[in-house]
Design an enzyme around this catalytic site. Structure first.
Site, PDB file in Angstrom:
ATOM      1  N   CYS A  33      -2.914  -4.151   7.105  1.00 23.34           N
ATOM      2  CA  CYS A  33      -2.164  -3.336   8.067  1.00 23.34           C
ATOM      3  C   CYS A  33      -1.621  -4.238   9.184  1.00 23.34           C
ATOM      4  O   CYS A  33      -0.505  -4.034   9.672  1.00 23.34           O
ATOM      5  CB  CYS A  33      -3.037  -2.240   8.675  1.00 23.34           C
ATOM      6  SG  CYS A  33      -3.977  -1.302   7.454  1.00 23.34           S
ATOM      7  N   CYS A  67      -1.858   4.499   7.954  1.00 18.22           N
ATOM      8  CA  CYS A  67      -3.219   4.878   8.353  1.00 18.22           C
ATOM      9  C   CYS A  67      -3.458   4.604   9.837  1.00 18.22           C
ATOM     10  O   CYS A  67      -2.614   4.032  10.525  1.00 18.22           O
ATOM     11  CB  CYS A  67      -4.182   4.017   7.547  1.00 18.22           C
ATOM     12  SG  CYS A  67      -3.828   2.266   7.806  1.00 18.22           S
ATOM     13  N   CYS A  97       0.830  -1.215   0.000  1.00 21.21           N
ATOM     14  CA  CYS A  97       0.000   0.000   0.000  1.00 21.21           C
ATOM     15  C   CYS A  97       0.863   1.262   0.000  1.00 21.21           C
ATOM     16  O   CYS A  97       0.339   2.372  -0.134  1.00 21.21           O
ATOM     17  CB  CYS A  97      -0.905   0.001   1.228  1.00 21.21           C
ATOM     18  SG  CYS A  97       0.033   0.021   2.770  1.00 21.21           S
ATOM     19  N   ASP A 103       2.742   2.231   2.600  1.00 20.18           N
ATOM     20  CA  ASP A 103       3.000   2.682   3.974  1.00 20.18           C
ATOM     21  C   ASP A 103       4.179   1.904   4.557  1.00 20.18           C
ATOM     22  O   ASP A 103       4.381   0.735   4.239  1.00 20.18           O
ATOM     23  CB  ASP A 103       1.772   2.460   4.856  1.00 20.18           C
ATOM     24  CG  ASP A 103       0.602   3.315   4.408  1.00 20.18           C
ATOM     25  OD1 ASP A 103       0.856   4.384   3.823  1.00 20.18           O
ATOM     26  OD2 ASP A 103      -0.555   2.924   4.645  1.00 20.18           O
TER      27      ASP A 103
END
Ligand code: FES
Length: 149
Positions: free
Chosen positions: A119, A75, A50, A52
Site C-alpha cells: 500500500c 484499504c 491488488c 486498488d
C-alpha cells in the site's frame, strides 16, 4: 454477558494497536489531504496489483509542492499511506518529491505489516507519476488544455 458498544470499540482498538502503529491508525481514521483538486499542476492514477486505485493531485508554485491531495478506493492502510505521502510531498521540489520512496512512507508511518507494505508502494509510485506529470506539463504547457483528470 453483553458488551456495551464502548467496550466493543475498546476491544477493536486494542486489536488494531497490536497490528498497526499509532500513526497508521491516526492517518487511516483522520486522513489528511483527501479529495480531488481542480486545475491541478500534476496528476496520476495508478491501480496496483491488488486492484486498488490511488489518485494524487499536486499544486506547484515556484517548483515547490504547495498542496497535494489523494483519493483511493483501497484499504485502511492505503488511506494511511496516501495521507502520509501527500504530507511528505508538501514543500518539496520536484527532484525531492521524486525521491520519496516506499521506505520513506513506511518509516513515516512507523511501519506496516508485511502484507500491507505494498500500500505504501502504491502511494509512493502514484506520487512519482504525479510529479512526472507536473514536469511534462511544465515543459509542454499546451498539453494542460487537453488533459482529462
Ligand atoms: Fe491494495 Fe492496500 S490492499 S492498496
Amino acid at each position: 454477558m453483553t458488551e456495551t458498544w464502548d467496550e466493543l470499540q475498546e476491544e477493536v482498538n486494542a486489536e488494531m494497536q497490536k497490528i498497526y502503529s499509532e500513526t497508521v491508525i491516526d492517518h487511516a481514521m483522520n486522513p489528511r489531504n483527501v479529495g480531488s483538486m481542480d486545475n491541478a499542476d500534476g496528476f496520476a492514477r495508478i491501480t496496483g496489483p491488488c486492484g486498488d486505485t490511488m489518485e494524487i493531485w499536486l499544486r506547484v508554485r515556484n517548483d515547490s509542492i504547495v498542496e497535494a491531495s489523494f483519493m483511493t478506493d483501497g484499504c485502511g492502510t492505503s488511506i494511511a499511506a496516501g495521507s502520509m505521502v501527500t504530507e511528505l510531498a508538501k514543500d518539496k521540489n520536484a527532484t525531492q518529491a521524486l525521491k520519496i520512496s516506499q521506505q520513506d512512507v513506511l518509516n513515516a508511518l512507523g511501519g506496516l505489516p508485511e502484507e500491507s507494505q505494498h500500500c505504501a508502494l502504491l502511494a509512493a509510485n502514484t506520487l512519482k507519476e504525479a510529479v512526472k506529470d507536473y514536469l511534462v506539463l511544465k515543459n509542454e504547457p499546451w498539453k494542460k488544455s487537453y488533459k482529462r483528470q
